[in-house]
Design a protein around this motif. Structure first.
Motif, PDB file in Angstrom:
ATOM      1  N   VAL A 146       0.841  -1.212   0.000  1.00  0.00           N
ATOM      2  CA  VAL A 146       0.000   0.000   0.000  1.00  0.00           C
ATOM      3  C   VAL A 146       0.870   1.254   0.000  1.00  0.00           C
ATOM      4  O   VAL A 146       0.614   2.202  -0.751  1.00  0.00           O
ATOM      5  CB  VAL A 146      -0.948   0.000   1.236  1.00  0.00           C
ATOM      6  CG1 VAL A 146      -1.630   1.343   1.407  1.00  0.00           C
ATOM      7  CG2 VAL A 146      -1.982  -1.092   1.102  1.00  0.00           C
ATOM      8  N   VAL A 147       1.913   1.234   0.817  1.00  0.00           N
ATOM      9  CA  VAL A 147       2.822   2.396   0.877  1.00  0.00           C
ATOM     10  C   VAL A 147       3.444   2.636  -0.501  1.00  0.00           C
ATOM     11  O   VAL A 147       3.478   3.769  -0.995  1.00  0.00           O
ATOM     12  CB  VAL A 147       3.931   2.166   1.946  1.00  0.00           C
ATOM     13  CG1 VAL A 147       4.996   3.250   1.872  1.00  0.00           C
ATOM     14  CG2 VAL A 147       3.335   2.131   3.342  1.00  0.00           C
ATOM     15  N   ALA A 148       3.890   1.550  -1.119  1.00  0.00           N
ATOM     16  CA  ALA A 148       4.518   1.667  -2.451  1.00  0.00           C
ATOM     17  C   ALA A 148       3.520   2.195  -3.473  1.00  0.00           C
ATOM     18  O   ALA A 148       3.840   3.071  -4.276  1.00  0.00           O
ATOM     19  CB  ALA A 148       5.051   0.308  -2.889  1.00  0.00           C
ATOM     20  N   SER A 149       2.314   1.678  -3.403  1.00  0.00           N
ATOM     21  CA  SER A 149       1.285   2.098  -4.351  1.00  0.00           C
ATOM     22  C   SER A 149       0.931   3.576  -4.161  1.00  0.00           C
ATOM     23  O   SER A 149       0.824   4.334  -5.126  1.00  0.00           O
ATOM     24  CB  SER A 149       0.060   1.212  -4.163  1.00  0.00           C
ATOM     25  OG  SER A 149      -0.988   1.687  -4.908  1.00  0.00           O
ATOM     26  N   ASN A 150       0.765   3.984  -2.902  1.00  0.00           N
ATOM     27  CA  ASN A 150       0.438   5.390  -2.627  1.00  0.00           C
ATOM     28  C   ASN A 150       1.546   6.321  -3.095  1.00  0.00           C
ATOM     29  O   ASN A 150       1.283   7.388  -3.644  1.00  0.00           O
ATOM     30  CB  ASN A 150       0.219   5.595  -1.127  1.00  0.00           C
ATOM     31  CG  ASN A 150      -1.210   5.282  -0.724  1.00  0.00           C
ATOM     32  OD1 ASN A 150      -2.133   5.354  -1.534  1.00  0.00           O
ATOM     33  ND2 ASN A 150      -1.389   4.908   0.522  1.00  0.00           N
ATOM     34  N   LYS A 151       2.766   5.885  -2.867  1.00  0.00           N
ATOM     35  CA  LYS A 151       3.909   6.707  -3.274  1.00  0.00           C
ATOM     36  C   LYS A 151       3.930   6.842  -4.803  1.00  0.00           C
ATOM     37  O   LYS A 151       4.253   7.910  -5.328  1.00  0.00           O
ATOM     38  CB  LYS A 151       5.193   6.024  -2.780  1.00  0.00           C
ATOM     39  CG  LYS A 151       6.385   6.886  -2.744  1.00  0.00           C
ATOM     40  CD  LYS A 151       6.434   7.734  -1.489  1.00  0.00           C
ATOM     41  CE  LYS A 151       7.496   8.798  -1.611  1.00  0.00           C
ATOM     42  NZ  LYS A 151       7.219   9.983  -0.840  1.00  0.00           N
ATOM     43  N   THR A 152       3.580   5.763  -5.486  1.00  0.00           N
ATOM     44  CA  THR A 152       3.554   5.793  -6.953  1.00  0.00           C
ATOM     45  C   THR A 152       2.471   6.748  -7.443  1.00  0.00           C
ATOM     46  O   THR A 152       2.696   7.524  -8.373  1.00  0.00           O
ATOM     47  CB  THR A 152       3.300   4.376  -7.507  1.00  0.00           C
ATOM     48  OG1 THR A 152       4.201   3.477  -6.878  1.00  0.00           O
ATOM     49  CG2 THR A 152       3.500   4.300  -8.998  1.00  0.00           C
ATOM     50  N   VAL A 153       1.314   6.696  -6.787  1.00  0.00           N
ATOM     51  CA  VAL A 153       0.217   7.593  -7.185  1.00  0.00           C
ATOM     52  C   VAL A 153       0.619   9.050  -6.953  1.00  0.00           C
ATOM     53  O   VAL A 153       0.385   9.908  -7.806  1.00  0.00           O
ATOM     54  CB  VAL A 153      -1.078   7.241  -6.408  1.00  0.00           C
ATOM     55  CG1 VAL A 153      -2.145   8.290  -6.629  1.00  0.00           C
ATOM     56  CG2 VAL A 153      -1.590   5.885  -6.837  1.00  0.00           C
ATOM     57  N   ASP A 154       1.254   9.303  -5.809  1.00  0.00           N
ATOM     58  CA  ASP A 154       1.701  10.676  -5.529  1.00  0.00           C
ATOM     59  C   ASP A 154       2.686  11.148  -6.602  1.00  0.00           C
ATOM     60  O   ASP A 154       2.632  12.293  -7.038  1.00  0.00           O
ATOM     61  CB  ASP A 154       2.387  10.747  -4.156  1.00  0.00           C
ATOM     62  CG  ASP A 154       1.399  10.519  -3.022  1.00  0.00           C
ATOM     63  OD1 ASP A 154       0.184  10.610  -3.283  1.00  0.00           O
ATOM     64  OD2 ASP A 154       1.840  10.225  -1.896  1.00  0.00           O
ATOM     65  N   PHE A 155       3.564  10.239  -6.997  1.00  0.00           N
ATOM     66  CA  PHE A 155       4.551  10.564  -8.030  1.00  0.00           C
ATOM     67  C   PHE A 155       3.847  10.895  -9.349  1.00  0.00           C
ATOM     68  O   PHE A 155       4.155  11.887 -10.007  1.00  0.00           O
ATOM     69  CB  PHE A 155       5.510   9.383  -8.219  1.00  0.00           C
ATOM     70  CG  PHE A 155       6.467   9.544  -9.363  1.00  0.00           C
ATOM     71  CD1 PHE A 155       7.670  10.212  -9.191  1.00  0.00           C
ATOM     72  CD2 PHE A 155       6.175   9.040 -10.628  1.00  0.00           C
ATOM     73  CE1 PHE A 155       8.554  10.371 -10.246  1.00  0.00           C
ATOM     74  CE2 PHE A 155       7.045   9.195 -11.687  1.00  0.00           C
ATOM     75  CZ  PHE A 155       8.250   9.865 -11.495  1.00  0.00           C
ATOM     76  N   MET A 156       2.871  10.050  -9.712  1.00  0.00           N
ATOM     77  CA  MET A 156       2.159  10.261 -10.988  1.00  0.00           C
ATOM     78  C   MET A 156       1.443  11.611 -10.985  1.00  0.00           C
ATOM     79  O   MET A 156       1.489  12.348 -11.952  1.00  0.00           O
ATOM     80  CB  MET A 156       1.145   9.141 -11.209  1.00  0.00           C
ATOM     81  CG  MET A 156       1.772   7.823 -11.601  1.00  0.00           C
ATOM     82  SD  MET A 156       0.558   6.648 -12.210  1.00  0.00           S
ATOM     83  CE  MET A 156       0.049   5.855 -10.734  1.00  0.00           C
ATOM     84  N   ARG A 157       0.801  11.903  -9.858  1.00  0.00           N
ATOM     85  CA  ARG A 157       0.075  13.177  -9.757  1.00  0.00           C
ATOM     86  C   ARG A 157       1.018  14.360  -9.894  1.00  0.00           C
ATOM     87  O   ARG A 157       0.713  15.334 -10.571  1.00  0.00           O
ATOM     88  CB  ARG A 157      -0.630  13.256  -8.406  1.00  0.00           C
ATOM     89  CG  ARG A 157      -1.859  12.402  -8.361  1.00  0.00           C
ATOM     90  CD  ARG A 157      -2.505  12.539  -7.042  1.00  0.00           C
ATOM     91  NE  ARG A 157      -3.915  12.253  -7.127  1.00  0.00           N
ATOM     92  CZ  ARG A 157      -4.729  12.302  -6.103  1.00  0.00           C
ATOM     93  NH1 ARG A 157      -4.286  12.667  -4.939  1.00  0.00           N
ATOM     94  NH2 ARG A 157      -5.995  12.014  -6.249  1.00  0.00           N
ATOM     95  N   GLN A 158       2.144  14.236  -9.224  1.00  0.00           N
ATOM     96  CA  GLN A 158       3.138  15.306  -9.272  1.00  0.00           C
ATOM     97  C   GLN A 158       3.633  15.504 -10.700  1.00  0.00           C
ATOM     98  O   GLN A 158       3.720  16.632 -11.186  1.00  0.00           O
ATOM     99  CB  GLN A 158       4.303  14.930  -8.336  1.00  0.00           C
ATOM    100  CG  GLN A 158       5.326  16.024  -8.116  1.00  0.00           C
ATOM    101  CD  GLN A 158       4.731  17.253  -7.435  1.00  0.00           C
ATOM    102  OE1 GLN A 158       3.806  17.131  -6.645  1.00  0.00           O
ATOM    103  NE2 GLN A 158       5.232  18.414  -7.776  1.00  0.00           N
ATOM    104  N   LYS A 159       3.926  14.381 -11.344  1.00  0.00           N
ATOM    105  CA  LYS A 159       4.443  14.433 -12.726  1.00  0.00           C
ATOM    106  C   LYS A 159       3.406  15.036 -13.661  1.00  0.00           C
ATOM    107  O   LYS A 159       3.727  15.846 -14.520  1.00  0.00           O
ATOM    108  CB  LYS A 159       4.786  13.014 -13.196  1.00  0.00           C
ATOM    109  CG  LYS A 159       6.221  12.652 -12.939  1.00  0.00           C
ATOM    110  CD  LYS A 159       7.087  13.090 -14.096  1.00  0.00           C
ATOM    111  CE  LYS A 159       8.494  12.563 -13.894  1.00  0.00           C
ATOM    112  NZ  LYS A 159       9.514  13.349 -14.442  1.00  0.00           N
TER     113      LYS A 159
END
Lengths: 188, 183
Positions: free
Chosen positions: A81-94
């Motif tokens: 879950v942590v990895a997935s959330n971090k990925t989503v945050d990254f995508m949003r930022q990008k």
């Protein structure tokens, strides 16, 4: 070294324990990142995956995230879950930064073939039907069709009896078939 | 898979492809509380309802299920070794514990050196002065390295800088503190 000792040693920033932790959970974290990326429309590359992978371990280490873990059995799911959330945050930022959204070319085409029109109608029927379903039924269908989960797995995931899961799936598929029949679109 | 099932799949793929994470979605901590069964029944019910309403959190739950069911050492593809190496390097060998150990060892080395040179000055009278100077230097280093030595320096420095008006009162208070009632 058991799991609890491993976590408490990692919190003390013990080098040996950290090495074991990284070795043990790196595949899981890597998998979770890739899974979240591939389930989205985001145009990602290997550098993105590598960057997030490092960021996650940094957050776990410096943010002392492991302090939150009380039950060792939950750690693998939680790390995913942590990895997935971090990925989503990254995508949003990008997306915010670059506006590199993948454009769905089918939506901007002027001329559509007959097959495309047929598919669009079919999708409209499916969408409108699914939107009328109660939330729980929608979740069951989603897990069954998209994620390929079996009836018993779905019953474990969303905590409902297996018979209910089976009934929901059978009824929903039946209902969609009827809707398609009504407007003259048959399930091929 | 029939055409209808494929369409359903496309529909949900399209839904989940657009990340719909909202402020209502579960954060890491609540998710962990849910997984560890630490939520009260009402909160648990609310969370489970949210899972059914939110495609993003449902996909997270599915991820958790898959992670728990799989062998974490074999899940997914192989991770490039340079990535693992980099992640491992986040903890340096000189962690706080080992740094403290090295510092303590260094302090003890100064002390041992001081004693050694002091003894040497008597064993080899030819190098008496040199050995004594070396013992003195190491002794000073040892004093500065030790907690007590630093505290003493701070006390003296503070005493030197500040006014001495209250010296008598402080000395009296200290004497009272250490005065035994049995004396």
């Amino acid at each position: 070294m058991n799991e609890s000792q491993l976590i408490s040693s990692c919190l003390k920033k013990d080098k040996r324990a950290w090495n074991i932790f990284v070795q043990k959970y790196s595949r899981l974290i890597y998998w979770a990142i890739k899974k979240r990326f591939s389930g989205s429309n985001f145009n990602f590359n290997q550098d993105d995956v590598d960057y997030i992978f490092q960021e996650i371990f940094l957050v776990i280490l410096q943010g002392d995230k492991l302090f939150q873990v009380k039950d060792i059995k939950a750690i693998s799911g939680w790390l995913a879950v942590v990895a997935s959330n971090k990925t989503v945050d990254f995508m949003r930022q990008k997306i915010k930064e670059d506006r590199k959204l993948v454009v769905n070319m089918t939506e901007i085409k002027d001329e559509k073939s007959e097959q495309e029109l047929y598919d669009r109608d079919l999708m409209n029927v499916v969408s409108s039907f699914i939107n009328t379903l109660p939330a729980k039924q929608k979740a069951v269908i989603s897990l069954n069709i998209v994620e390929g989960r079996t009836h018993s797995e779905i019953s474990k995931i969303i905590n409902i009896p297996i018979n209910t899961v089976s009934t929901i799936i059978v009824r929903a598929k039946q209902k969609i078939r009827e809707e398609l029949d009504k407007i003259g679109l048959k399930d091929l | 898979m029939g055409k209808m099932e494929q369409d359903l799949k496309n529909y949900f793929k399209k839904e989940s492809g657009n990340i719909k994470k909202t402020f209502q979605c579960l954060g890491d901590e609540i998710f962990l509380d849910y997984l560890e069964g630490r939520l009260d029944s009402q909160r648990r019910k609310d969370v489970e309802e949210h899972f059914c309403q939110c495609s993003f959190c449902l996909s997270q739950l599915n991820l958790v299920f898959e992670a728990k069911e799989s062998n974490i050492r074999n899940i997914g593809g192989k991770v490039p070794s340079k990535l693992i190496k980099k992640a491992k390097a986040l903890v340096n060998d000189d962690n706080p514990n080992s740094r403290r150990r090295v510092k303590r060892m260094k302090k003890n080395l100064f002390f041992a050196g001081m004693i050694l040179f002091f003894i040497t000055s008597f064993i080899w009278p030819k190098y008496f002065v040199q050995s004594l100077v070396a013992a003195l230097i190491l002794g000073i280093r040892w004093t500065f390295e030790s907690e007590g030595g630093r505290t003493l320096i701070m006390v003296v420095d503070s005493w030197r800088r500040n006014s001495h008006d209250q010296d008598d009162a402080i000395v009296k208070r200290l004497k009272d503190r250490f005065k035994s009632p049995h004396l």
